[in-house]
Design a protein around this motif. Structure first.
Motif, short mmCIF file in Angstrom:
data_model
loop_
_atom_site.label_atom_id
_atom_site.label_comp_id
_atom_site.label_asym_id
_atom_site.label_seq_id
_atom_site.Cartn_x
_atom_site.Cartn_y
_atom_site.Cartn_z
N PHE A 35 0.84 -1.20 0.00
CA PHE A 35 0.00 0.00 0.00
C PHE A 35 0.87 1.25 0.00
O PHE A 35 0.65 2.19 -0.78
N TYR A 36 1.89 1.28 0.87
CA TYR A 36 2.77 2.43 0.93
C TYR A 36 3.45 2.68 -0.42
O TYR A 36 3.55 3.81 -0.88
N ARG A 37 3.97 1.60 -1.02
CA ARG A 37 4.66 1.75 -2.31
C ARG A 37 3.71 2.31 -3.37
O ARG A 37 4.10 3.20 -4.15
N ARG A 38 2.50 1.82 -3.38
CA ARG A 38 1.52 2.30 -4.36
C ARG A 38 1.24 3.80 -4.15
O ARG A 38 1.18 4.57 -5.11
N MET A 39 1.13 4.19 -2.89
CA MET A 39 0.87 5.61 -2.61
C MET A 39 2.09 6.47 -2.96
O MET A 39 1.94 7.57 -3.51
N ARG A 40 3.30 6.01 -2.66
CA ARG A 40 4.50 6.77 -3.04
C ARG A 40 4.56 6.96 -4.56
O ARG A 40 4.94 8.02 -5.05
N TRP A 67 -4.97 14.99 5.27
CA TRP A 67 -3.93 14.84 4.28
C TRP A 67 -2.95 13.78 4.76
O TRP A 67 -2.88 13.48 5.94
N ALA A 68 -2.17 13.26 3.82
CA ALA A 68 -1.11 12.32 4.18
C ALA A 68 0.04 12.45 3.21
O ALA A 68 -0.16 12.71 2.02
N VAL A 69 1.25 12.29 3.73
CA VAL A 69 2.44 12.26 2.87
C VAL A 69 3.13 10.92 3.09
O VAL A 69 3.17 10.39 4.20
N PHE A 70 3.71 10.38 2.01
CA PHE A 70 4.23 9.02 2.02
C PHE A 70 5.72 8.93 1.67
O PHE A 70 6.36 7.94 1.99
N ARG A 71 6.26 9.93 0.96
CA ARG A 71 7.66 9.87 0.56
C ARG A 71 8.57 10.38 1.67
O ARG A 71 8.20 11.25 2.45
N TYR A 72 9.78 9.82 1.70
CA TYR A 72 10.73 10.12 2.77
C TYR A 72 10.94 11.62 2.95
O TYR A 72 10.83 12.15 4.06
N ASP A 73 11.26 12.33 1.86
CA ASP A 73 11.57 13.75 1.98
C ASP A 73 10.37 14.55 2.47
O ASP A 73 10.53 15.48 3.28
N ASP A 74 9.18 14.22 2.01
CA ASP A 74 7.98 14.94 2.45
C ASP A 74 7.67 14.64 3.92
O ASP A 74 7.29 15.54 4.68
N ARG A 116 -5.35 18.76 9.00
CA ARG A 116 -4.43 17.82 9.63
C ARG A 116 -3.71 16.99 8.58
O ARG A 116 -4.26 16.68 7.53
N ILE A 117 -2.47 16.62 8.93
CA ILE A 117 -1.63 15.85 8.02
C ILE A 117 -1.04 14.65 8.74
O ILE A 117 -0.57 14.78 9.89
N ILE A 118 -1.08 13.50 8.09
CA ILE A 118 -0.39 12.32 8.59
C ILE A 118 0.95 12.20 7.88
O ILE A 118 1.00 12.24 6.64
N SER A 130 6.09 4.32 5.76
CA SER A 130 6.31 4.41 4.32
C SER A 130 7.66 5.05 4.02
O SER A 130 8.41 4.57 3.16
N ALA A 131 7.99 6.12 4.73
CA ALA A 131 9.27 6.80 4.51
C ALA A 131 10.45 5.85 4.69
O ALA A 131 11.43 5.90 3.94
N ASN A 132 10.35 4.96 5.67
CA ASN A 132 11.45 4.04 5.96
C ASN A 132 11.55 2.88 4.97
O ASN A 132 12.48 2.07 5.06
N ARG A 133 10.62 2.82 4.01
CA ARG A 133 10.72 1.85 2.91
C ARG A 133 10.86 2.55 1.55
O ARG A 133 10.68 1.92 0.51
N ASP A 134 11.20 3.84 1.58
CA ASP A 134 11.29 4.61 0.34
C ASP A 134 12.52 4.18 -0.45
O ASP A 134 13.66 4.33 0.01
N GLU A 135 12.28 3.67 -1.66
CA GLU A 135 13.37 3.14 -2.49
C GLU A 135 14.34 4.23 -2.97
O GLU A 135 15.45 3.92 -3.41
#
Length: 397
Positions: free
Chosen positions: A18-23, A37-44, A301-303, A308-313
């Motif tokens: 799920f995380y990969r798909r969202m990234r 809101w939600a952010v999934f990438r490491y830098d964000d 609010r933001i999640i 997800s960040a810790n699995r960012d390729e």
């Protein structure tokens, strides 16, 4: 793009697809149903966690209901209030005080193993991962041995209110306030005793902590006791439990630790990245914010999805591989920026001491087959039960 920002309940233990798909498809997403809101990438994720000017931790600025029945804690403060409180707490909760706990943590781990070593099997969560951190924190705070069961009961109750904040929030309000009141009454008694007769414990140190003539208030001490009980107990249970899951899933990595115990600290860091005990943190927009073409409005609010960040390729080579020798390993399992977890040194020390003890006394681990159940919802990441069989190290007479 509008979308659900949560993994399906069936994926709570393995949300990584799920995380990969969202990234890949929707890295900055809005969920109209949850109004989040939600952010999934490491830098964000790192930006949301560290840019406190734009992303606030103090939800009371925008929602007065957040103050009802809740005491502000270190994790819900912004500067300059946050820095002032953290500096005072750090005067008592020092790296040296934590490091001095290592022999006692090892002794607790050995005592827990003594109770199961002759059986050749145990529920790793019930018999080891859960009691170890609760005993450590109780002893640090100066909680008498006879009160430890009550202490654990409060921790379990607080966990139920924390793991899924969107479920029965109003129904849980009365129970949460009751538990908090019971804890406050209890710790007020200990604080009063320590003011009269200081001991070599954390509450005595918190009372005595001082910067420029200013000390922690009783409310601040009570808030930290609650935070330490919840954050220091539950997350460490998950760190220990997840480490056993990872190392039994990847026996070649476990064998590396047997061959070279010096890798244990590196293995703990990899568990924190690969199976982060806390999967997310919440923030709230201090003002209207543009992120990569998306408009986040003031007060929304933001999640920040740490898991997800810790699995960012883009940040980790082969992120879905568990590697106890991984270096560098810039995971953000303890957060990032001014809110980096104050208890991180204690959690790391408990993981290190636990695994040094386990590897010195047990020669092999085997997972007993069965269905794994998540310990809670989508915020805290761990299992409720983890039966294992093991072979004790043979001692030659």
């Amino acid at each position: 793009m509008e979308a659900t920002i949560f993994p399906d309940e069936k994926e709570y233990l393995t949300p990584y697809s799920f995380y990969r798909r969202m990234r890949d498809e929707n890295p900055i997403a809005y969920d109209p149903k949850a109004k989040l809101w939600a952010v999934f990438r490491y830098d964000d994720v790192r930006t949301v966690l560290s840019d406190h000017d734009r992303f606030s931790s103090d939800f009371t600025k925008f929602d007065s209901s957040e103050t009802v029945g809740r005491r502000k804690s270190l994790i819900s403060m912004d500067p300059p209030e946050h820095k002032h409180s953290r500096d005072l707490l750090t005067k008592a909760f020092t790296p040296r005080a934590v490091a001095n706990m290592e022999p006692r943590i090892a002794q607790i781990a050995n005592d827990l193993l003594d109770q199961v070593i002759d059986k050749g099997e145990m529920d790793f969560i019930r018999d080891f991962a859960s009691p170890l951190p609760i005993i450590v924190i109780a002893e640090m705070l100066g909680v008498p041995t006879q009160d430890r069961d009550q202490f654990r009961s409060w921790a379990d109750e607080l966990l139920r209110f924390t793991d899924n904040p969107f479920v029965d929030a109003e129904a849980n309000k009365e129970r949460r306030e009751r538990v908090q009141a019971e804890m406050d009454d209890y710790f007020r008694g200990i604080i009063a005793q320590r003011k009269r007769d200081p001991k070599d414990d954390l509450i005595s140190s918190l009372i005595q902590a001082e910067i420029g003539g200013e000390k922690l208030t009783e409310e601040q001490i009570l808030s930290f006791c609650t935070l330490l009980l919840l954050a220091g107990h539950v997350t460490t249970i998950n760190l220990l439990g997840n480490s056993m899951l990872c190392l039994t899933d990847f026996p070649d990595e476990l064998n590396k630790l047997y061959a070279k115990p010096d890798l244990i600290p590196s293995a703990i860091e990899e568990v924190l990245r690969y199976s982060s005990p806390v999967q997310l943190f919440f923030r709230i927009a201090n003002r209207d914010i543009d992120m990569d073409g998306r408009r986040i409005e003031k007060g929304q609010r933001i999640i920040a999805w740490i898991g997800s960040a810790n699995r960012d390729e883009t940040k980790f080579e082969a992120p879905d591989r568990f590697d106890v020798t991984r270096s560098p390993n810039p995971h953000i399992a303890f957060g990032y920026g001014i809110h980096f977890c104050l208890g991180a040194p204690l959690a790391r020390l408990e993981g290190k001491a636990a695994w040094e003890t386990l590897l010195s006394r047990i020669g092999s681990f085997t997972r007993i087959p069965g269905t794994l159940e998540p310990s809670g919802g989508f915020i805290l990441h761990g299992v409720r039960s983890l039966p294992i069989a093991f072979e004790p190290v043979k001692v030659h007479q």
